[in-house]
Design an enzyme around this catalytic site. Structure first.
Site, mmCIF file in Angstrom:
data_model
loop_
_atom_site.group_PDB
_atom_site.id
_atom_site.type_symbol
_atom_site.label_atom_id
_atom_site.label_comp_id
_atom_site.label_asym_id
_atom_site.label_seq_id
_atom_site.Cartn_x
_atom_site.Cartn_y
_atom_site.Cartn_z
ATOM 1 N N HIS A 79 29.534 0.532 44.979
ATOM 2 C CA HIS A 79 30.962 0.611 44.679
ATOM 3 C C HIS A 79 31.568 1.801 45.417
ATOM 4 O O HIS A 79 30.859 2.575 46.062
ATOM 5 C CB HIS A 79 31.215 0.683 43.180
ATOM 6 C CG HIS A 79 30.707 1.904 42.493
ATOM 7 N ND1 HIS A 79 29.367 2.208 42.372
ATOM 8 C CD2 HIS A 79 31.362 2.933 41.872
ATOM 9 C CE1 HIS A 79 29.214 3.335 41.716
ATOM 10 N NE2 HIS A 79 30.421 3.808 41.410
ATOM 11 N N ASP A 83 30.774 9.510 44.799
ATOM 12 C CA ASP A 83 29.383 9.950 44.662
ATOM 13 C C ASP A 83 28.393 8.885 45.107
ATOM 14 O O ASP A 83 27.185 9.114 45.130
ATOM 15 C CB ASP A 83 29.089 10.381 43.214
ATOM 16 C CG ASP A 83 29.314 9.281 42.191
ATOM 17 O OD1 ASP A 83 30.278 8.511 42.347
ATOM 18 O OD2 ASP A 83 28.542 9.194 41.222
ATOM 19 N N HIS A 158 32.292 -1.644 35.302
ATOM 20 C CA HIS A 158 32.575 -0.225 35.499
ATOM 21 C C HIS A 158 34.089 -0.039 35.625
ATOM 22 O O HIS A 158 34.858 -0.993 35.501
ATOM 23 C CB HIS A 158 31.833 0.264 36.751
ATOM 24 C CG HIS A 158 31.828 1.753 36.925
ATOM 25 N ND1 HIS A 158 31.494 2.620 35.921
ATOM 26 C CD2 HIS A 158 32.125 2.529 38.008
ATOM 27 C CE1 HIS A 158 31.573 3.862 36.368
ATOM 28 N NE2 HIS A 158 31.963 3.828 37.620
ATOM 29 N N HIS A 288 20.587 8.612 37.901
ATOM 30 C CA HIS A 288 22.029 8.838 37.753
ATOM 31 C C HIS A 288 22.333 9.523 36.419
ATOM 32 O O HIS A 288 23.080 9.031 35.594
ATOM 33 C CB HIS A 288 22.756 7.495 37.843
ATOM 34 C CG HIS A 288 24.234 7.617 38.068
ATOM 35 N ND1 HIS A 288 25.145 7.629 37.046
ATOM 36 C CD2 HIS A 288 24.953 7.716 39.199
ATOM 37 C CE1 HIS A 288 26.364 7.718 37.532
ATOM 38 N NE2 HIS A 288 26.271 7.775 38.856
#
Length: 352
Positions: A79, A83, A158, A288
């Site tokens: 995506h 980051d 998300h 993560h």
């Protein structure tokens, strides 16, 4: 959540040994010990490798790994959060300055990835010697196929469009029983290749034999799941069933999530562990981690150990907590083993 791992594989008649290189395991922003997400995948024995996500600073992490930047030929972005992709511009620029860096790179990602990369390179006056090709998507489906693997994408949940990748190893024919063929009076030679393909063959003496009688059971290909940021791990669907390895974010614990003053569209350790357990995933690698969770226990501060402890309550197969520079190896029987850990070596030396 984004991770970078490299899968290395050593090819034999039974397939590759897959290797995953974790180049960044922090969520959102880097910490002293963890960089933001990036994961390298490379079937060992192949000259090229693939990169999943590319957070800022990924090329620095590569300098301390065994991966060769000019040998990178495919990049998969989950995506468009920084980051997971802000490291692309520097990495591609540096690659273009290296010997061998003129080979093409294929970039897969959500719609907009091409415009972003092209715009930054144009405005910074970068002219790459290597051609870039792009596959952008906004729906799920198969993205890439070669002789060994099929890569498809899965829509996740998300704040922005986020995707997971399913890397499916193709099934392999069973091993050829040459000893049985010799016992049956079939001499070694070109005919063996036909028998290996389970073809009907007429021998010199007039006998007809079925190659399938000399080949073992088909070996099912392994499945590796690589998740982007996602608060619903069950969205991987049928690909979860018996997957060899699932690499997924576990940004929070349940307790930490409940204490947030905002809604976080990330997963907790419990959430991922329950889904992996229910679907009999063989190996679960969590990554993560929120910067709120430090690596080494310190009074009054949250530690990554809390994420691990929560996951262990709900997942009872092989569980691993990824650290930067960790290299994991997945063998043909789907056993996952940590074979190198620069962080753990450095950490040990610092505490002698």
């Amino acid at each position: 959540m984004l991770m970078v791992f490299i899968v290395e594989e050593k090819y034999t008649s039974r397939g590759f040994i897959l290797q995953f290189h974790f180049l960044g395991t922090s969520a959102g922003s880097p910490t002293v010990e963890r960089n933001v997400t990036a994961l390298g995948f490379m079937p060992r024995g192949r000259k090229n490798w693939w990169l999943f996500d590319c957070g800022e600073g990924t090329q620095q992490r590569l300098l301390r790994s065994s991966l060769s930047l000019p040998k990178l030929n495919k990049i998969f972005i989950t995506h468009m959060h920084g980051d997971h992709c802000y490291g692309l511009f520097g990495l591609l620029t540096s690659r273009g300055l290296m010997s061998g860096g003129e080979e093409a790179v294929h970039i897969f990602g959500p719609k907009g990835i091409k415009e972003m990369i092209k715009t930054v390179l144009k405005l910074s006056y970068v002219n790459l010697s290597a051609p870039l090709t792009f596959t952008e998507f906004d729906e799920a489906g198969d993205l890439f196929e070669d002789d060994e693997f099929i890569v498809s994408n899965v829509r996740l949940s998300h704040d922005v469009p986020s995707w997971g990748y399913v890397v499916k190893e193709k099934d392999r024919p069973g091993s050829f029983d040459s000893a049985k063929a010799i016992r049956d009076g079939i001499k070694p030679g070109p005919i063996y290749s036909k028998l290996k393909n389970a073809e009907m063959v007429t021998l010199e003496d007039g006998r007809e034999v079925n190659g399938a009688d000399y080949v073992g059971e088909t070996q099912k290909g392994r499945v590796a799941l690589i998740g982007g940021d996602n608060d619903r791990p069950q969205l991987f669907g049928d690909a979860l069933k018996g997957a060899a390895v699932m690499i997924h974010e576990a940004t929070h614990t349940e307790e930490a999530m409940a204490g947030l003053s905002f809604r976080s569209r990330h997963s907790t350790a419990k959430r991922v562990a329950e889904v992996a357990e229910e679907n009999q995933v063989k190996n679960l690698v969590l990554t993560h981690f929120s910067p709120r969770f430090i690596t080494k226990k310190r009074k009054g501060m949250k530690c990554v150990d809390e994420i691990e402890d929560e996951a262990k309550e709900f997942f009872h197969q092989d569980l691993h907590m990824a650290r930067d520079y960790d290299v994991y190896e997945l063998d043909r029987e789907s056993k996952l083993k940590l074979i190198d850990s620069r962080y753990r070596k450095d950490h040990k030396s610092l505490n002698k």
